[in-house]
Each structure stands twice: as C-alpha cells, then as structure tokens.
Write an enzyme that holds these catalytic residues in place. Structure first.
Site, PDB file in Angstrom:
ATOM      1  N   CYS A 383       0.824  -1.205   0.000  1.00 25.00           N
ATOM      2  CA  CYS A 383       0.000   0.000   0.000  1.00 25.00           C
ATOM      3  C   CYS A 383       0.868   1.269   0.000  1.00 25.00           C
ATOM      4  O   CYS A 383       1.451   1.597  -1.021  1.00 25.00           O
ATOM      5  CB  CYS A 383      -0.993  -0.028   1.157  1.00 25.00           C
ATOM      6  SG  CYS A 383      -2.454   0.962   0.776  1.00 25.00           S
ATOM      7  N   HIS A 508      -3.385  -4.828   0.380  1.00 24.92           N
ATOM      8  CA  HIS A 508      -2.833  -5.331   1.645  1.00 24.92           C
ATOM      9  C   HIS A 508      -2.883  -6.861   1.631  1.00 24.92           C
ATOM     10  O   HIS A 508      -3.738  -7.458   2.289  1.00 24.92           O
ATOM     11  CB  HIS A 508      -3.665  -4.824   2.824  1.00 24.92           C
ATOM     12  CG  HIS A 508      -3.445  -3.385   3.136  1.00 24.92           C
ATOM     13  ND1 HIS A 508      -2.356  -2.942   3.845  1.00 24.92           N
ATOM     14  CD2 HIS A 508      -4.161  -2.287   2.820  1.00 24.92           C
ATOM     15  CE1 HIS A 508      -2.419  -1.630   3.969  1.00 24.92           C
ATOM     16  NE2 HIS A 508      -3.499  -1.205   3.353  1.00 24.92           N
ATOM     17  N   GLU A 510      -1.247  -8.894   3.171  1.00 30.27           N
ATOM     18  CA  GLU A 510      -1.032  -9.470   4.512  1.00 30.27           C
ATOM     19  C   GLU A 510      -2.343  -9.894   5.161  1.00 30.27           C
ATOM     20  O   GLU A 510      -2.362 -10.806   5.988  1.00 30.27           O
ATOM     21  CB  GLU A 510      -0.269  -8.492   5.409  1.00 30.27           C
ATOM     22  CG  GLU A 510      -0.983  -7.202   5.815  1.00 30.27           C
ATOM     23  CD  GLU A 510      -0.828  -6.056   4.818  1.00 30.27           C
ATOM     24  OE1 GLU A 510      -0.523  -6.341   3.640  1.00 30.27           O
ATOM     25  OE2 GLU A 510      -1.017  -4.884   5.213  1.00 30.27           O
TER      26      GLU A 510
HETATM   27  N1  GLN Z   1      -2.023   6.737   2.951  1.00 32.96           N
HETATM   28  C1  GLN Z   1      -2.107   6.048   1.715  1.00 32.96           C
HETATM   29  C2  GLN Z   1      -3.468   6.208   1.053  1.00 32.96           C
HETATM   30  O1  GLN Z   1      -4.413   6.593   1.671  1.00 32.96           O
HETATM   31  C3  GLN Z   1      -1.775   4.578   1.898  1.00 32.96           C
HETATM   32  C4  GLN Z   1      -2.768   3.869   2.748  1.00 32.96           C
HETATM   33  C5  GLN Z   1      -2.257   2.569   3.324  1.00 32.96           C
HETATM   34  O2  GLN Z   1      -1.065   2.295   3.311  1.00 32.96           O
HETATM   35  N2  GLN Z   1      -3.151   1.754   3.834  1.00 32.96           N
HETATM   36  O3  GLN Z   1      -3.620   5.933  -0.117  1.00 32.96           O
END
Ligand code: GLN
Length: 530
Positions: A383, A508, A510
């Site tokens: 992410c 994600h 994970e």
């Molecule tokens: N802050 C970033 C976004 O909102 C990444 C979010 C995250 O890593 N879950 O796109």
C-alpha cells in the site's frame, strides 16, 4: 466438510472474560474454533465490542493495533485478523459488532419513525439487535463463536451479556455453550495462585443469569488440578468443566494447549460427535516454527510505529509463517522510518515497507525503496509501501521533486494523487477504497509468476493512487506496472524487472495470509532472501 448449513442446526459458543481483559480470550476463542474446524465443521466467529465507535477506521494504531479490513470493506480491530489466521476463513462486515454502530442503527430507525411511536429501550431493542447481528453472522455455519470484548461487569458491556443470555431462550440452551475465561494470578510473595478473583468473576456472571459450561483459567504457569477444583467447588460448576490454560510461547500452540486442557470432551458432547480433530497441518507448522534452521534471514521493517508488533501484526505474522514454511529462521529488524539511512538498509537481507498514513517517516520509506532499486536488495511494498516505491522510481527517472499529494506534492510532481471522489473526505471514517478489488496481472511479469495466475483479488484500504501521467519517469527509474484494475484505471502492482525480488502493491496482501497457507507474495519474498 460436514456443512449442515441450516440456521436451525447452528450451534453457538459464547466466550466472555472475567477478572481482567487482555489475557487471551480472543486466542482461546479462535483456538476452540480451529479445533472444531479440524473436526470438519464449518465454523464462523464474531466479536462484539462495547465501544461507542462505529468502526475501527479512526482508532489510533498505537493504542489499538493495526486496523484490519474485511473482504467486504469493513474496518475492524485486529482480533478479526487472528480469527482469519486461526480459522482460515473470511470474516465479513457482520463479524465485528460495535455498540456505536448499533446505537446509530437504532437511532436512525427511531428518527425515521420505524418504532411507530414506541419507547426505544436497551432491552429489548438493543439486545434484540445484538441477537439479530449474531444470527446474521452465523448464517451458513455449523458452529458460530461469539467473543464479547472486555470483562463481565464492565458497565458498557452489560447489554451484550444480557443479549447472549436471552439468545439461549431463542435457540435453546442445548444449542449454546458459554465459555468464561478468567485470570488466576500468581502471588509472588506468598508463592501461590489465588482463586478469589475468579470466584468473584463467576459470581458476577451468575448474577447476570449465566452459568458457564466451561471455565478457562488463564495462568502464567501450569496450575495444579486442585486450583481448578477449588474454583469449581466455590462456583457450583462441574469440576471437569474448569480447565487450565497456562501461558505458552507461541499463540499458534494454544490450540494444542486447549486440547490438552480437556476441552475436547466438552466440545464433543456439545456437538454430539466424538471424532478426533485432524491437527496434522497445525502440527507440521508447529514443528517447522520450533526448529532451529541453518539459515537466518533478516528483514528490515521500515515503519513509523517502531517495535509495536500489534500495529503491523498481519505483516509480521505473514513474514514469520513464510519463514517457517521456507525453512529459515527470521529476524525482523525494526527500522525507524524517521531516522533511516543506507546503513540501516544495508544491515538486512530484504526490506518491507508496510501501509501507513500521514507525513511522519515517509521520506525514510522512499529512501528504502530508492536503496532497493539501486542495490537490488529485495523489497516488498504494501500500500503506502508501493506509493513510496513509485515516488522513488520517479525521482530516479528524473522528476526530482516527485511526491504524493497526501504529503503536499502539487501538479507537476504528484506521482501519487488523490482518487476521484475522495477529495474533501480525508478525515472521514469509512470512506476510503475498502475491501476486495480484482487486479489483472501483466502477462509474463514476475508478479504474475509469484501468484501463478492472471487475475487476483486483494483487500484494499487507501485514498491515494498512482498518477499514470508520470509512468514514463517511473519506468525510467526502474519500475514497471505489473497489475491494474480490470479497466486499467488504477495501478495495483508494480515491480522492478532488474531486481531479484521487488514487488509492491496498492493492496494489503497481509490480510489474506494464513499461517497454514502463506500468501505467495510473502512466501516468495522470504524465499528470495535465502
Ligand atoms: N495513505 C495512503 C493512502 O491513503 C496509503 C494507505 C495505506 O497504506 N493503507 O492511499
């Protein structure tokens, strides 16, 4: 799988806690679930928490740990992650019930005239709604487990206790098993285990009309049988039903501890089937985890909340399980993103940049990606970790001021920009791009090779995305797009074709990794470090 699959035949296990919280009620609940699953049942599990929050999206990860996301896009606390890892199933938006959401639903209904002039009350309206949520989450399961957050007697949790008591009237007492997890403290000065707090906790529970079928005594060290028998005698509970669960090094050994405690006989009686659970895969995992391997891999986790395992628990659990199945030892080194330098990156065999929000430490994460692109050190970006990789590549590709709009980058440098429809919602809960989305993988890419398929579904939680206007610079900097949304509008994966392993994703992964079935990205990342 013996899926009876009718609501009528579903059995319910309610897990409550006494004395104090934080002694492993969730892991005990999940372990009971894992055992029943290993007996061939379709098991689901749910957490009821008496917080006034509507979901966990706005809770601080330092205090509450990582925010978990269900496949259908609900932001929940990390317990659901444990449930998924232990039961290898997908929780849903029904698996997490917070008081705040229930009140909101009741008040919305009241405002729109849904109660037809009646007084709206905790009993029966709130307690009915809790029961409705339990039945909804249990749909399609043979056995449904409900964990009640906090400890019995907490002012804010009483209506949940009343709801689960009433639940037995609805489905029949024989279809419900109440498990109460209590803490039995060891008093060092007198060198003895004290049962009084547990007795009082059981008295409290009885006062609310519930006599538990199982009492689990959590202790730091194994308790003599006499301790459990004393608790049984003073609480009017069958002594065979008072069990001891002493601390154990790994949570993944708790299912074995639970089995040793004698719970199986009780569960067998409850479900009317005395078959043995097939724990062979758990045993294999335990054996691999417990072994000292010849090779140790060192992974640098470049993070903001350094040393706080709970804040990145799905990532660390996925890495540890990947190491066990790859037959290596693993050392996870926390690298403080705010102070990180090339020296920190050089010390480890591979780098992981996990998800995150806010400016703090982001330059260090970009540096980590730059370092990996330059040196070929394996990199896994999750992410925000992908967004940092894209910024690093754009800078390497000549756009020196490249950055993310989240951290102030303007037109002409905003290689990461806010998604259409997300502007102005930055501090609003539940509005990000959440949950499962499909990605199409590029033919012949490493990403496709790792997954072994062309199309994947991963969970998301983000507001920003890759600005494809700058892909030329990004490519010049060493990264190619290896996966997009099916319409090609959103970049889902990037990879560095020159590096041994450099894959980063907007998702994600994970959240979908399991100890007994490790996610391919984690498995292959760890393999590349061998
Ligand atoms: N802050 C970033 C976004 O909102 C990444 C979010 C995250 O890593 N879950 O796109």
């Amino acid at each position: 799988m013996r899926n009876k699959n009718t609501e009528k035949s579903c059995k319910y296990i309610f897990v409550t806690g006494g004395v104090l919280s934080g002694v492993g009620k969730g892991i005990t609940a999940a372990s009971i679930g894992a055992i029943l699953k290993a007996k061939g049942y379709k098991v689901s599990i749910q957490k009821c928490d008496p917080y006034l929050n509507v979901d966990a999206g706005l809770l601080n990860p330092v205090e509450h740990g990582e925010c978990f996301v269900t496949h259908d896009g609900k932001e929940t606390d990390l317990d659901l992650g444990h449930y998924e890892r232990f039961l290898d199933f997908e929780t849903s938006k029904y698996s997490s019930v917070l008081s705040g959401a229930l009140y909101q639903e009741l008040i919305d209904k009241e405002r729109s005239g849904g109660f037809h002039g009646k007084t709206v009350q905790m009993v029966p309206h709130f307690t009915d709604l809790v029961q409705e949520k339990i039945e909804k989450a249990a749909e399609g399961s043979d056995i449904h487990i409900v964990e009640i957050g906090g400890t019995v007697g907490d002012y804010e949790g009483l209506s949940f206790i009343e709801a689960i008591r009433l639940f037995a009237n609805r489905v029949g007492r024989g279809n419900c098993l109440y498990v109460h997890v209590v803490y039995v403290p060891w008093i060092n000065t007198s060198k003895e285990l004290k049962t009084k707090p547990a007795q009082n906790a059981l008295k409290d529970l009885r006062g609310f009309g519930i006599i538990p079928d199982v009492v689990v005594c959590r202790t730091e060290r194994p308790a003599p049988r006499a301790i459990c028998e004393k608790i049984a005698a003073f609480s009017g509970i069958d002594k065979e039903a008072v069990l001891n669960l002493p601390d154990i090094e790994s949570v993944y050994d708790v299912p074995f501890n639970v089995l040793k405690s004698g719970v199986l006989e009780i569960l067998n009686r409850f479900v009317g089937d005395d078959s043995d659970p097939d724990m062979s895969k758990w045993k294999e995992f335990s054996r691999l985890r417990g072994k000292e391997w010849a090779k140790t891999v060192r992974v640098g986790l470049v993070a903001k909340y350094v040393g706080n395992d709970d804040a990145y628990i799905c990532v660390t659990e996925a890495l540890k399980a990947a190491a066990a199945w790859n037959k290596v030892n693993i050392e996870i080194e926390w690298i403080n993103a705010e102070e990180a330098t090339g020296k920190d990156f050089a010390r480890v065999d591979g780098l992981v940049v996990p998800g995150g929000f806010g400016t703090r430490g982001v330059e260090g994460k970009i540096k980590a990606a730059e370092y990996a692109l330059e040196t070929g050190k394996p990199y896994l970006g999750l992410c925000l970790g992908m967004q940092c990789a894209v910024v690093a590549a754009a800078r390497r590709g000549g756009l020196k001021s490249a950055g993310s709009e989240e951290f102030g980058a303007k037109e002409g440098e905003n290689v990461i920009y806010i998604m259409e429809g997300q502007r102005g919602k930055e501090s609003t809960g539940g509005t990000m791009r959440l949950g499962d989305y499909v990605a199409k993988l590029k033919e012949g890419s490493k990403t496709q090779g790792v997954y072994g398929k062309d199309e994947v579904v991963e969970r998301h939680r983000h507001r920003y995305e890759v600005n494809q206007k700058y892909l030329l610079e990004v490519e010049k900097g060493g990264l190619i797009v290896s996966g997009t949304s099916p319409d090609g509008k959103l970049v889902e994966f990037v990879e560095a074709p020159e590096c041994k392993f450099f894959v980063a994703t907007q998702a994600h992964p994970e959240f979908k990794s399991r100890p007994l079935d490790v996610h391919p990205l984690f498995r292959e990342f760890v393999k590349s470090l061998k």
